[in-house]
Design an enzyme around this catalytic site. Structure first.
Site, PDB file in Angstrom:
ATOM      1  N   TYR A   1      -8.954   5.712  20.504  1.00 33.80           N
ATOM      2  CA  TYR A   1     -10.023   5.281  19.706  1.00 33.80           C
ATOM      3  C   TYR A   1     -10.253   3.782  19.649  1.00 33.80           C
ATOM      4  O   TYR A   1     -11.033   3.200  18.879  1.00 33.80           O
ATOM      5  CB  TYR A   1     -10.185   5.933  18.436  1.00 33.80           C
ATOM      6  CG  TYR A   1     -10.439   7.624  18.559  1.00 33.80           C
ATOM      7  CD1 TYR A   1     -11.763   7.941  18.550  1.00 33.80           C
ATOM      8  CD2 TYR A   1      -9.594   8.451  18.903  1.00 33.80           C
ATOM      9  CE1 TYR A   1     -12.068   9.329  18.749  1.00 33.80           C
ATOM     10  CE2 TYR A   1      -9.880   9.514  19.193  1.00 33.80           C
ATOM     11  CZ  TYR A   1     -11.081  10.009  19.017  1.00 33.80           C
ATOM     12  OH  TYR A   1     -11.576  11.411  19.163  1.00 33.80           O
TER      13      TYR A   1
ATOM     14  N   GLU B   1     -14.811   2.828  10.618  1.00 30.64           N
ATOM     15  CA  GLU B   1     -15.308   4.020  11.435  1.00 30.64           C
ATOM     16  C   GLU B   1     -15.236   5.186  11.053  1.00 30.64           C
ATOM     17  O   GLU B   1     -14.176   5.507  10.395  1.00 30.64           O
ATOM     18  CB  GLU B   1     -14.594   3.583  12.936  1.00 30.64           C
ATOM     19  CG  GLU B   1     -14.715   2.484  13.564  1.00 30.64           C
ATOM     20  CD  GLU B   1     -13.800   2.153  14.765  1.00 30.64           C
ATOM     21  OE1 GLU B   1     -13.703   1.175  15.456  1.00 30.64           O
ATOM     22  OE2 GLU B   1     -12.971   3.170  15.227  1.00 30.64           O
TER      23      GLU B   1
ATOM     24  N   GLN C   1       0.753  -1.247  -0.061  1.00 30.87           N
ATOM     25  CA  GLN C   1      -0.072  -0.001  -0.088  1.00 30.87           C
ATOM     26  C   GLN C   1       0.768   1.239  -0.183  1.00 30.87           C
ATOM     27  O   GLN C   1       0.398   2.404   0.045  1.00 30.87           O
ATOM     28  CB  GLN C   1      -0.720   0.057   1.284  1.00 30.87           C
ATOM     29  CG  GLN C   1      -2.089  -1.224   1.373  1.00 30.87           C
ATOM     30  CD  GLN C   1      -2.571  -1.199   2.572  1.00 30.87           C
ATOM     31  OE1 GLN C   1      -2.582  -0.693   3.391  1.00 30.87           O
ATOM     32  NE2 GLN C   1      -3.606  -2.238   2.351  1.00 30.87           N
TER      33      GLN C   1
ATOM     34  N   TYR D   1      -8.867 -11.279   9.776  1.00 34.92           N
ATOM     35  CA  TYR D   1      -9.060 -11.766   8.250  1.00 34.92           C
ATOM     36  C   TYR D   1      -9.053 -13.450   8.568  1.00 34.92           C
ATOM     37  O   TYR D   1      -9.691 -13.992   7.326  1.00 34.92           O
ATOM     38  CB  TYR D   1      -7.791 -11.463   7.614  1.00 34.92           C
ATOM     39  CG  TYR D   1      -7.803  -9.810   7.046  1.00 34.92           C
ATOM     40  CD1 TYR D   1      -8.552  -9.424   6.323  1.00 34.92           C
ATOM     41  CD2 TYR D   1      -6.832  -9.209   7.720  1.00 34.92           C
ATOM     42  CE1 TYR D   1      -8.866  -8.389   6.017  1.00 34.92           C
ATOM     43  CE2 TYR D   1      -6.898  -7.924   7.299  1.00 34.92           C
ATOM     44  CZ  TYR D   1      -7.890  -7.119   6.356  1.00 34.92           C
ATOM     45  OH  TYR D   1      -8.055  -5.933   6.117  1.00 34.92           O
TER      46      TYR D   1
ATOM     47  N   HIS E   1      -0.531  -0.437   5.684  1.00 35.04           N
ATOM     48  CA  HIS E   1      -1.149   0.625   6.886  1.00 35.04           C
ATOM     49  C   HIS E   1      -0.239   1.754   6.885  1.00 35.04           C
ATOM     50  O   HIS E   1       0.346   1.958   8.247  1.00 35.04           O
ATOM     51  CB  HIS E   1      -1.506  -0.255   8.031  1.00 35.04           C
ATOM     52  CG  HIS E   1      -2.667  -1.234   7.740  1.00 35.04           C
ATOM     53  ND1 HIS E   1      -3.316  -1.926   8.963  1.00 35.04           N
ATOM     54  CD2 HIS E   1      -3.218  -1.824   6.543  1.00 35.04           C
ATOM     55  CE1 HIS E   1      -4.011  -2.791   8.451  1.00 35.04           C
ATOM     56  NE2 HIS E   1      -4.207  -2.646   7.169  1.00 35.04           N
TER      57      HIS E   1
END
Length: 367
Positions: free
Chosen positions: A245, A235, A81, A256, A143
């Site tokens: 959070y 979220e 990513q 997963y 991430h």
């Protein structure tokens, strides 16, 4: 000049939660296409655009759609990513010329989210300064977070992901993984951050997984962020300085493997999301619409969805969701970014090797 394509379609607003009685008519205009994995878009004062391309490119797009590559950008770790992420302009860009680019710095052995600031001169980045490199580095190409937003005091917020394999670090304020960080516009650490003695003192909020949406409501200054859950549990959070959070202490999704990440969906001292999606929609990009061309949408939130290939229009009242609507499904494209760039329109980036910058405009007969 690249062609400007209007989708010859006008759509009535679809209906979901407590949908409104009125219909909003719009057209979708392709400003530019054949963009290689576009990730973010900003508008320059002359109404032209800067678009980041995840493989490590920055493109200038004229108001007429002509594309020019911007040279001089930093090397990036383009894997998984990783790559180029967000581009934003300094609130005083017209005076100081600073633009900000977030990207994956490093290599397979050690990489992390970084930010440079630079100026644009003759289609080249100059005066480049790396003003942030997340600590610690990680050895996973997932991430990163990477969204940025300027607060009213000209400090800069940036989201960071948990690195996928390092999710427990999201609860450690000495680590900058799984956080929202706050720095000055030159990269210094503000004296009034909530954890001045933890790590580098840059943590603003913690307990995040992979936040790819960040926006500040112009009218109130309220900060909203969305983040990817695992299998479910995406979220939308209202950010308050110093708050936790929850990830991975609490989650609304499964791992997963199908196992629980946590058996808990709430815990003492943990801020709960304003809403969540299960199954996941894979949110990316986020905007409050503040223009006048679509008065029915004014003040409402828009979030792109990668998996569901649409944009979610959300109406919040006292911070709570009262309405949700799916828009722009006719594109049948993953939506990577959604922006209000200040000219009254809404803008979308589609996520593919031939991605497009799309302008949402009022339908011709409605103008």
């Amino acid at each position: 000049m690249p062609r400007l394509k209007h989708l010859a379609l006008m759509f009535l607003a679809g209906m979901m939660l407590n949908a409104t009685a009125f219909a909003v008519e719009y057209e979708l205009e392709t400003v530019a296409t054949d963009l290689d994995q576009p990730w973010s878009v900003a508008m320059l004062p002359d109404a032209s655009f800067l678009v980041t391309l995840r493989p490590g490119g920055l493109v200038h797009i004229s108001p007429e759609g002509e594309q020019t590559a911007i040279s001089g950008g930093p090397d990036t770790f383009y894997a998984g990513q990783g790559g180029y992420f967000d581009v934003v302009l300094h609130p005083d860009y017209a005076e100081n010329g600073w633009l900000y680019l977030s990207y994956a710095h490093g290599d397979a052995e050690g990489n992390g989210t970084a930010i440079i600031r630079a100026r644009l001169e003759d289609n080249r980045l100059v005066d480049i300064e790396q003003i942030l490199l997340v600590s610690p580095l990680k050895d996973t190409p997932q991430h990163y977070g990477g969204r940025m937003a300027f607060k009213r005091d000209n400090t800069l917020l940036v989201t960071t992901g948990d690195g996928f394999e390092y999710r427990e670090a999201a609860q450690d304020t000495n680590s900058e993984l799984g956080k929202v960080l706050r720095i000055t516009d030159s990269g210094a650490t503000p004296d009034d951050n909530p954890f001045p003695n933890a790590g580098k003192g840059r943590v603003f909020t913690y307990g995040h997984r992979n936040p790819q949406g960040l926006v500040i409501q112009a009218r109130t200054g309220d900060i909203y962020m969305h983040e990817h859950g695992p299998r479910g549990g995406d979220e939308v959070n209202h950010l308050l300085r110093g708050s936790n959070y929850g990830w991975p202490m609490i989650s609304y999704g499964l791992d997963y493997s199908g196992a629980y990440v946590s058996p808990f969906t709430e815990a003492p001292g943990v801020a709960l999301p304003r809403m969540y999606w299960s199954p996941s929609i894979a949110p990316s990009g986020m905007a409050f619409y503040n223009g006048d061309l679509f008065p029915e949408w004014k003040g409402q939130m828009f979030i792109g969805a990668l998996v569901d290939q649409d944009v979610r229009r959300l109406v919040l009242e006292d911070g709570q969701l009262i309405e949700e609507e799916r828009l722009f499904r006719e594109l049948e494209q993953r939506i990577r970014d959604v922006r209000d760039l200040g000219d009254g329109y809404l803008y979308l980036l589609t996520d593919s090797a031939t991605g497009s910058l799309i302008r949402v405009r009022p339908a011709s007969r409605a103008q």
